[in-house]
Enzyme design. Structure first.
Site, PDB file in Angstrom:
ATOM      1  N   TRP A 134       0.759  -1.128  -0.055  1.00  0.00           N
ATOM      2  CA  TRP A 134       0.010   0.023  -0.063  1.00  0.00           C
ATOM      3  C   TRP A 134       0.843   1.281  -0.048  1.00  0.00           C
ATOM      4  O   TRP A 134       2.009   1.417   0.617  1.00  0.00           O
ATOM      5  CB  TRP A 134      -0.845   0.046   1.438  1.00  0.00           C
ATOM      6  CG  TRP A 134      -2.011  -0.879   1.244  1.00  0.00           C
ATOM      7  CD1 TRP A 134      -3.087  -1.027   0.209  1.00  0.00           C
ATOM      8  CD2 TRP A 134      -2.362  -1.777   2.379  1.00  0.00           C
ATOM      9  NE1 TRP A 134      -3.761  -1.861   0.393  1.00  0.00           N
ATOM     10  CE2 TRP A 134      -3.508  -2.719   1.805  1.00  0.00           C
ATOM     11  CE3 TRP A 134      -1.884  -2.253   3.412  1.00  0.00           C
ATOM     12  CZ2 TRP A 134      -4.180  -3.605   2.319  1.00  0.00           C
ATOM     13  CZ3 TRP A 134      -2.340  -3.432   3.987  1.00  0.00           C
ATOM     14  CH2 TRP A 134      -3.440  -4.093   3.653  1.00  0.00           C
ATOM     15  N   ASP A 184      -5.772   8.971   0.742  1.00  0.00           N
ATOM     16  CA  ASP A 184      -6.777   9.179   1.567  1.00  0.00           C
ATOM     17  C   ASP A 184      -6.965   7.947   2.720  1.00  0.00           C
ATOM     18  O   ASP A 184      -6.099   7.308   2.622  1.00  0.00           O
ATOM     19  CB  ASP A 184      -8.200   9.044   0.626  1.00  0.00           C
ATOM     20  CG  ASP A 184      -8.208   7.677  -0.219  1.00  0.00           C
ATOM     21  OD1 ASP A 184      -7.093   7.228  -0.460  1.00  0.00           O
ATOM     22  OD2 ASP A 184      -9.378   7.289  -0.305  1.00  0.00           O
ATOM     23  N   GLU A 187      -6.329   4.594   1.315  1.00  0.00           N
ATOM     24  CA  GLU A 187      -5.199   4.417   0.669  1.00  0.00           C
ATOM     25  C   GLU A 187      -5.752   4.083  -0.900  1.00  0.00           C
ATOM     26  O   GLU A 187      -5.089   3.341  -1.617  1.00  0.00           O
ATOM     27  CB  GLU A 187      -4.424   3.118   1.289  1.00  0.00           C
ATOM     28  CG  GLU A 187      -4.990   3.120   2.696  1.00  0.00           C
ATOM     29  CD  GLU A 187      -3.860   2.496   3.668  1.00  0.00           C
ATOM     30  OE1 GLU A 187      -4.146   1.347   3.570  1.00  0.00           O
ATOM     31  OE2 GLU A 187      -3.502   3.000   4.645  1.00  0.00           O
ATOM     32  N   GLU A 316     -14.349  -5.454   9.886  1.00  0.00           N
ATOM     33  CA  GLU A 316     -14.338  -4.387   9.314  1.00  0.00           C
ATOM     34  C   GLU A 316     -15.605  -4.164   8.700  1.00  0.00           C
ATOM     35  O   GLU A 316     -15.887  -2.967   8.736  1.00  0.00           O
ATOM     36  CB  GLU A 316     -13.130  -4.411   8.544  1.00  0.00           C
ATOM     37  CG  GLU A 316     -12.832  -3.288   7.662  1.00  0.00           C
ATOM     38  CD  GLU A 316     -11.617  -3.456   6.633  1.00  0.00           C
ATOM     39  OE1 GLU A 316     -10.640  -2.900   6.864  1.00  0.00           O
ATOM     40  OE2 GLU A 316     -11.658  -3.939   5.704  1.00  0.00           O
TER      41      GLU A 316
END
Ligand code: BGC
Length: 365
Positions: A134, A184, A187, A316
């Protein structure tokens, strides 16, 4: 009234605690807005504190998710919100252990940062650079960290001197770089993001840095891409007024909230099918709590709690409603099950519960 809740509530006293906490929520999860006893919510709070404490490394850092390999790092963004939640519920040591870790990571890179290197969005719990795919230039986590440290110090009347040098490095870093495009919250793409600016504004403002006002002035919600992270501009970072936030709120409520009340990231989200993200359901609830829409805030808290499983874990995201269902398989094949538990989800649940002052005696019906 939700039939499954009514069915179980009569038996509540005989049920094992995890049944109060987990099964009632699970049974109700399809209804998306069932009634829940304050006792159940208080149990979910307890589970969340436990998961966060168990997930905290001796260094003070948190892996974003200990069961999901790609999240085997500590993010500044997640960590700062988690520490803030722990501070709110009175776990002063836990919050400060994270601030110690964060201060060490930052201060030990002082010269490199002065020389132009970036501070990364995530590190290993030992504070080392992470190897992952990332992007790493994200500024929001550092603003959120400063904001969380100040809120903690005020809340518990605690000193900040022990972190002062790291705070100064962070302030200089943010004041120097805030106008650069960075990735952001998700990512996904690099730009100048209002939510990022808002956290930087809050972080600089927390330590009376003169650059804070310029950052605030640069926030423009009118041209912002629709994204639920924009809520952070008003709650908690207070970088825009409620009036300024209104049109964005309407868009979020119309386009990103599903019929069960869960909140999605943005209209084009395909990650694991683009399900609802519990942290965002909590963020919207937090906003509602702050503007006095308490019933709606409580519904958000319940909407999160229905996803707690028998381990007391919150994921999540969830798959009941998806924006891009066909993409779920792609991510499963790539990385397996999505992150579960996600420590940040537990933290946001606690934060919303604390805003609503959920306790053992709270009645929600
Ligand atoms: C999210 C980030 C988050 C990270 C760890 C990513 O998928 O986009 O916002 O910090 O997971 O939880």
């Amino acid at each position: 009234m939700c039939r499954c809740c009514r069915g179980n509530r009569g038996k509540t006293k005989q049920l094992a605690r995890f049944l109060i906490g987990a099964t009632i929520y699970a049974v109700c999860s399809d209804t998306g807005g069932c009634e829940m006893t304050g006792q159940g919510l208080s149990y979910a709070k307890k589970c969340s504190v436990r998961i966060i404490l168990e997930g905290q490394a001796p260094t003070g850092a948190w892996l974003a998710s200990h069961t999901f390999n790609p999240y085997g790092f500590c993010w500044f963004r997640d960590g700062a919100f988690i520490a803030d939640a722990m501070s709110r519920v009175g776990h002063v040591e836990s919050a400060e252990a994270f601030f110690d870790w964060a201060a060490e990571v930052i201060y030990s890179r002082k010269e490199r940062v002065k020389g132009g290197e970036i501070l990364r969005a995530r590190y290993t719990v030992e504070g080392e650079e992470s190897e992952d795919e990332w992007p790493n230039f994200q500024l929001d986590g550092f603003g959120t960290l400063l904001w969380a440290i100040r809120a903690h110090a005020v809340r518990h009347n605690r000193p900040t001197e022990q972190w002062q040098e790291a705070i100064q490095v962070t302030l200089d870093y943010l004041a120097r770089r805030w106008s650069e495009p960075c990735h952001d919250w998700w990512e996904e793409y690099s730009a100048i993001h209002p939510a990022t600016l808002a956290s930087i504004y809050a972080g600089l403002g927390a330590f009376d840095h003169p650059e804070a006002d310029a950052v605030k002035a640069a926030i423009n919600l009118k041209n912002a891409k629709l994204d639920a992270s924009l809520i952070a501009c008003v709650t908690p970072f207070r970088a825009v007024t409620h009036e300024e936030f209104k049109p964005t709120l309407e868009q979020i409520e119309q386009k990103l909230v599903n019929k069960a009340g869960g909140v999605h990231r943005h209209p084009k989200d395909t990650y694991y099918g683009g399900g609802e993200w519990l942290i965002l359901t909590a963020l919207l609830g937090w906003y509602y709590a702050q503007v006095g829409r308490e019933k709606e805030a409580l519904k958000k808290l319940e909407r999160i709690a229905v996803h707690m499983d028998e381990n007391g874990w919150l994921p999540e995201q969830t798959s009941q409603y998806m924006l891009a269902p066909k993409m779920r398989r792609y991510w499963f094949d790539k990385w397996g099950q999505p992150a579960h538990p996600l420590v940040w989800s537990h933290a946001m649940f606690l934060t919303l519960a604390s805003e609503l002052k959920i306790s053992r005696t709270t009645r929600t019906n």
